[in-house]
Motif scaffolding. Structure first.
Motif, PDB file in Angstrom:
ATOM      1  N   SER A  94     -41.128 -46.461  10.408  1.00 33.54           N
ATOM      2  CA  SER A  94     -41.486 -45.833  11.679  1.00 33.54           C
ATOM      3  C   SER A  94     -42.991 -45.725  11.840  1.00 33.54           C
ATOM      4  N   GLN A  95     -43.687 -45.305  10.768  1.00 29.13           N
ATOM      5  CA  GLN A  95     -45.128 -45.126  10.866  1.00 29.13           C
ATOM      6  C   GLN A  95     -45.865 -46.460  10.945  1.00 29.13           C
ATOM      7  N   VAL A  96     -45.399 -47.453  10.206  1.00 27.06           N
ATOM      8  CA  VAL A  96     -46.032 -48.783  10.279  1.00 27.06           C
ATOM      9  C   VAL A  96     -45.836 -49.374  11.667  1.00 27.06           C
ATOM     10  N   PHE A  97     -44.642 -49.193  12.234  1.00 25.77           N
ATOM     11  CA  PHE A  97     -44.376 -49.710  13.576  1.00 25.77           C
ATOM     12  C   PHE A  97     -45.246 -48.993  14.603  1.00 25.77           C
ATOM     13  N   ALA A  98     -45.363 -47.666  14.487  1.00 22.11           N
ATOM     14  CA  ALA A  98     -46.214 -46.894  15.397  1.00 22.11           C
ATOM     15  C   ALA A  98     -47.665 -47.350  15.293  1.00 22.11           C
ATOM     16  N   THR A  99     -48.113 -47.626  14.075  1.00 18.93           N
ATOM     17  CA  THR A  99     -49.481 -48.102  13.863  1.00 18.93           C
ATOM     18  C   THR A  99     -49.691 -49.469  14.503  1.00 18.93           C
ATOM     19  N   LEU A 100     -48.692 -50.337  14.375  1.00 19.09           N
ATOM     20  CA  LEU A 100     -48.782 -51.674  14.979  1.00 19.09           C
ATOM     21  C   LEU A 100     -48.930 -51.576  16.493  1.00 19.09           C
ATOM     22  N   ILE A 101     -48.114 -50.733  17.140  1.00 21.99           N
ATOM     23  CA  ILE A 101     -48.186 -50.580  18.602  1.00 21.99           C
ATOM     24  C   ILE A 101     -49.533 -49.992  19.003  1.00 21.99           C
ATOM     25  N   ALA A 102     -50.010 -48.988  18.245  1.00 22.46           N
ATOM     26  CA  ALA A 102     -51.314 -48.382  18.547  1.00 22.46           C
ATOM     27  C   ALA A 102     -52.432 -49.404  18.410  1.00 22.46           C
ATOM     28  N   ASN A 103     -52.356 -50.240  17.389  1.00 24.77           N
ATOM     29  CA  ASN A 103     -53.393 -51.253  17.176  1.00 24.77           C
ATOM     30  C   ASN A 103     -53.372 -52.324  18.266  1.00 24.77           C
ATOM     31  N   LEU A 104     -52.177 -52.681  18.737  1.00 25.30           N
ATOM     32  CA  LEU A 104     -52.092 -53.662  19.822  1.00 25.30           C
ATOM     33  C   LEU A 104     -52.732 -53.112  21.098  1.00 25.30           C
ATOM     34  N   LEU A 105     -52.507 -51.834  21.372  1.00 15.93           N
ATOM     35  CA  LEU A 105     -53.102 -51.217  22.559  1.00 15.93           C
ATOM     36  C   LEU A 105     -54.611 -51.136  22.441  1.00 15.93           C
ATOM     37  N   ILE A 106     -55.105 -50.747  21.274  1.00 16.93           N
ATOM     38  CA  ILE A 106     -56.559 -50.623  21.103  1.00 16.93           C
ATOM     39  C   ILE A 106     -57.201 -52.010  21.098  1.00 16.93           C
ATOM     40  N   TYR A 107     -56.456 -53.011  20.608  1.00 14.28           N
ATOM     41  CA  TYR A 107     -56.945 -54.387  20.666  1.00 14.28           C
ATOM     42  C   TYR A 107     -57.116 -54.818  22.122  1.00 14.28           C
ATOM     43  N   ALA A 108     -56.130 -54.473  22.956  1.00 15.79           N
ATOM     44  CA  ALA A 108     -56.218 -54.812  24.378  1.00 15.79           C
ATOM     45  C   ALA A 108     -57.390 -54.095  25.028  1.00 15.79           C
ATOM     46  N   GLU A 109     -57.575 -52.811  24.683  1.00 17.43           N
ATOM     47  CA  GLU A 109     -58.674 -52.041  25.269  1.00 17.43           C
ATOM     48  C   GLU A 109     -60.034 -52.628  24.896  1.00 17.43           C
ATOM     49  N   LEU A 110     -60.214 -52.943  23.620  1.00 15.53           N
ATOM     50  CA  LEU A 110     -61.502 -53.477  23.175  1.00 15.53           C
ATOM     51  C   LEU A 110     -61.737 -54.888  23.701  1.00 15.53           C
ATOM     52  N   SER A 111     -60.673 -55.653  23.903  1.00 21.46           N
ATOM     53  CA  SER A 111     -60.817 -56.992  24.486  1.00 21.46           C
ATOM     54  C   SER A 111     -61.303 -56.895  25.928  1.00 21.46           C
ATOM     55  N   VAL A 112     -60.797 -55.890  26.656  1.00 21.70           N
ATOM     56  CA  VAL A 112     -61.263 -55.669  28.031  1.00 21.70           C
ATOM     57  C   VAL A 112     -62.733 -55.282  28.020  1.00 21.70           C
ATOM     58  N   MET A 113     -63.133 -54.418  27.077  1.00 23.82           N
ATOM     59  CA  MET A 113     -64.525 -53.995  26.973  1.00 23.82           C
ATOM     60  C   MET A 113     -65.444 -55.166  26.629  1.00 23.82           C
ATOM     61  N   ALA A 114     -64.932 -56.108  25.837  1.00 27.01           N
ATOM     62  CA  ALA A 114     -65.741 -57.250  25.414  1.00 27.01           C
ATOM     63  C   ALA A 114     -65.671 -58.417  26.391  1.00 27.01           C
ATOM     64  N   PHE A 115     -64.803 -58.293  27.412  1.00 24.55           N
ATOM     65  CA  PHE A 115     -64.588 -59.374  28.375  1.00 24.55           C
ATOM     66  C   PHE A 115     -64.125 -60.669  27.717  1.00 24.55           C
ATOM     67  N   GLN A 116     -63.471 -60.542  26.543  1.00 25.88           N
ATOM     68  CA  GLN A 116     -62.905 -61.692  25.855  1.00 25.88           C
ATOM     69  C   GLN A 116     -61.972 -61.178  24.757  1.00 25.88           C
ATOM     70  N   LEU A 117     -61.079 -62.041  24.295  1.00 24.68           N
ATOM     71  CA  LEU A 117     -60.175 -61.627  23.231  1.00 24.68           C
ATOM     72  C   LEU A 117     -60.935 -61.465  21.929  1.00 24.68           C
ATOM     73  N   PHE A 118     -60.635 -60.366  21.240  1.00 28.22           N
ATOM     74  CA  PHE A 118     -61.242 -60.151  19.933  1.00 28.22           C
ATOM     75  C   PHE A 118     -60.723 -61.184  18.934  1.00 28.22           C
ATOM     76  N   THR A 119     -61.536 -61.462  17.931  1.00 25.57           N
ATOM     77  CA  THR A 119     -61.056 -62.281  16.826  1.00 25.57           C
ATOM     78  C   THR A 119     -59.999 -61.486  16.073  1.00 25.57           C
ATOM     79  N   PRO A 120     -58.774 -62.000  15.984  1.00 29.89           N
ATOM     80  CA  PRO A 120     -57.683 -61.194  15.427  1.00 29.89           C
ATOM     81  C   PRO A 120     -57.784 -60.914  13.929  1.00 29.89           C
ATOM     82  N   GLU A 121     -58.620 -61.691  13.204  1.00 30.13           N
ATOM     83  CA  GLU A 121     -58.663 -61.529  11.752  1.00 30.13           C
ATOM     84  C   GLU A 121     -59.022 -60.107  11.331  1.00 30.13           C
ATOM     85  N   VAL A 122     -59.984 -59.502  12.051  1.00 22.70           N
ATOM     86  CA  VAL A 122     -60.405 -58.151  11.690  1.00 22.70           C
ATOM     87  C   VAL A 122     -59.274 -57.155  11.929  1.00 22.70           C
ATOM     88  N   PHE A 123     -58.558 -57.333  13.020  1.00 20.35           N
ATOM     89  CA  PHE A 123     -57.440 -56.433  13.305  1.00 20.35           C
ATOM     90  C   PHE A 123     -56.318 -56.623  12.289  1.00 20.35           C
TER      91      PHE A 123
END
Length: 478
Positions: A94-123
């Motif tokens: 449950s916690q790993v799944f919750a973390t995955l969903i939270a990380n996907l959302l923050i990835y989307a947010e930071l990609s919008v801020m950067a005006f491009q998709l983040f390099t996924p390796e760091v995530f």
């Protein structure tokens, strides 16, 4: 240390139980947030556009706070905060799944801020680090929690049906419950009360579970336990579940509980239908490559039909044809007898096992939702023949058809495929009587979790008969 002293120690610890639970849980969330903070300060912030790079200190705090809030929200929703309640493997998942969903959302947010998709390796690196922390920390924290709070000793009060199945369920959670004993209400009210009080005082039990007994007997025992400050678990009946969603009213100084004759208000039906239309259209477009590939594989495997159409019942017992990708042999029901899929069912094809496990076989039902026969959330539609079998032993089964059938529902999120029909009915009625748009959205998000949890895809056991004739005993004590 005698049993009475042990019981006193338990009561003292019980006062701090919630505090300890929250403390241990927030440490886990804090460690995950620290990992995000490290990557934010060393990786993420330098990937945003020039205008946003020079964050003030408060800007860093805001971004970390946003992540912590998202992680907390999904951890609460998916059960990652239920330390001491879920089994260790369920809690970690449950916690790993919750973390995955939270990380996907923050990835989307930071990609919008950067005006491009983040390099996924760091995530991916961050997700790996957080997963390791979650596995190690929750395993240790759960062990510590169990040492502080040993399993609760429960005295089961049975009635007119065997309590073996109920005791077996409790025994499956030995980390949380221990069956301290079983007593039958037919032994007499006075003897049952005497046994409960003696067991509680000498520390043999710390709680009582009231099973399948009549409302009158249950009411008397409940008041007895409440008067002696004894914790009580109650196996709810259909009427109890319906009353959970009752509206509280007052006529001067007289409290009333109101249950309405209709299930969903007009505005609720409008919003629910709008969500179904928009959601089904969007998902049909997004999942079309998967559906096309699945259709081709099924056709190439045995040349049979791609879709499996079957008559099911929706609101007001109206019949419609549900659509699924075929997962069984073409002669699966050549004898014309309706039966549920059993565990390790030989009728399921190799392709069918895969698409059932991934839930791909359910995708054509998006067209049923678009047409209006089904909704995203609601009681699962049953076949007319099986409904007739259920209603022979529990006429209340008709109550679940007060709303439109659904692709997923309360019974699928909180139960399993092989949950008994009576328990599924109570879960479905819980949804109907407590309906809200927020509950629909919450169940949609929770459905994402059960897609990856194997228990929810199991068939019924071979010895579990379809209509559960043993449910007949329920009618005597409702």
């Amino acid at each position: 240390m005698n049993k009475s002293t042990n019981e006193k120690k338990w009561k003292r610890l019980e006062t701090f139980k919630r505090l300890i639970n929250l403390g241990l849980t927030f440490v886990c969330l804090g460690l995950e947030t620290l990992i995000f903070t490290h990557h934010w300060l060393n990786d993420f912030q330098y990937s945003v556009v020039e205008e946003l790079r020079n964050f003030w200190f408060k800007g860093h705090l805001l971004e970390v706070a946003i992540y912590a809030a998202i992680l907390f929200a999904f951890s609460t929703m998916y059960g990652g905060m239920r330390l001491g309640y879920l089994r260790n493997v369920e809690l970690i998942f449950s916690q790993v799944f919750a973390t995955l969903i939270a990380n996907l959302l923050i990835y989307a947010e930071l990609s919008v801020m950067a005006f491009q998709l983040f390099t996924p390796e760091v995530f991916l690196t961050m997700m790996f680090e957080q997963t390791v922390v979650v596995i190690v920390y929750i395993s240790v924290a759960n062990y510590v929690y169990r040492r502080i709070f040993p399993p609760r000793r429960v005295l089961v009060v049975g009635g007119y049906r065997p309590v073996d199945a109920l005791c077996a369920k409790l025994s499956n959670r030995k980390d949380k419950y221990v069956v301290a004993g079983v007593i039958n209400i037919q032994d007499g009210y006075e003897k049952v009360c005497e046994t409960i009080l003696k067991a509680y005082k000498d520390g043999t039990c710390s709680a009582v579970l009231l099973g399948d007994i009549s409302l009158e007997e249950r009411g008397e025992l409940f008041k007895f336990c409440y008067g002696h400050s004894i914790r009580v678990y109650v196996l709810p009946k259909i009427t109890d579940v319906i009353m959970m969603g009752a509206e509280e009213l007052h006529i001067f100084d007289t409290p009333l509980l109101l249950t309405r004759e209709y299930s969903l208000a007009m505005e609720q039906r409008f919003i629910k239908r709008a969500i179904d239309l928009i959601g089904s259209l969007l998902l049909i477009v997004l999942s079309s490559p998967i559906m096309i590939l699945t259709a081709v594989i099924i056709k190439l495997y045995d040349g049979g039909p791609i879709l499996y159409k079957q008559v099911r019942c929706t609101i007001d017992r109206r019949e419609f044809h549900i659509m699924k990708f075929r997962s069984m042999r073409t002669d699966a029901e050549k004898d014309g007898v309706a039966r549920l899929a059993s565990k390790n069912d030989s009728r399921i094809t190799p392709i069918g096992k895969v698409i059932r496990k991934c839930r791909v076989d359910e995708l054509p039902q998006l067209f049923n939702i678009l047409k209006g026969d089904m909704s995203f959330i609601g009681p699962r539609p049953e076949r007319p023949e099986i409904i007739a079998q259920y209603m022979e032993v529990m006429p209340e089964f008709a109550f679940r058809m007060k709303v439109k059938a659904g692709l997923a529902g309360f019974a699928q999120v909180y139960g399993k495929y092989n949950t008994t029909p009576y328990d599924k009915l109570k879960l479905d009625l819980t949804y109907i009587e407590n309906y809200s748009v927020w509950l629909d959205l919450k169940l949609m998000l929770l459905t994402l979790k059960i897609l990856f949890w194997p228990d929810s895809t199991e068939g019924v056991e071979n010895e579990q008969i379809t209509a559960l004739k043993e449910e007949r005993g329920e009618k005597a004590s409702k």
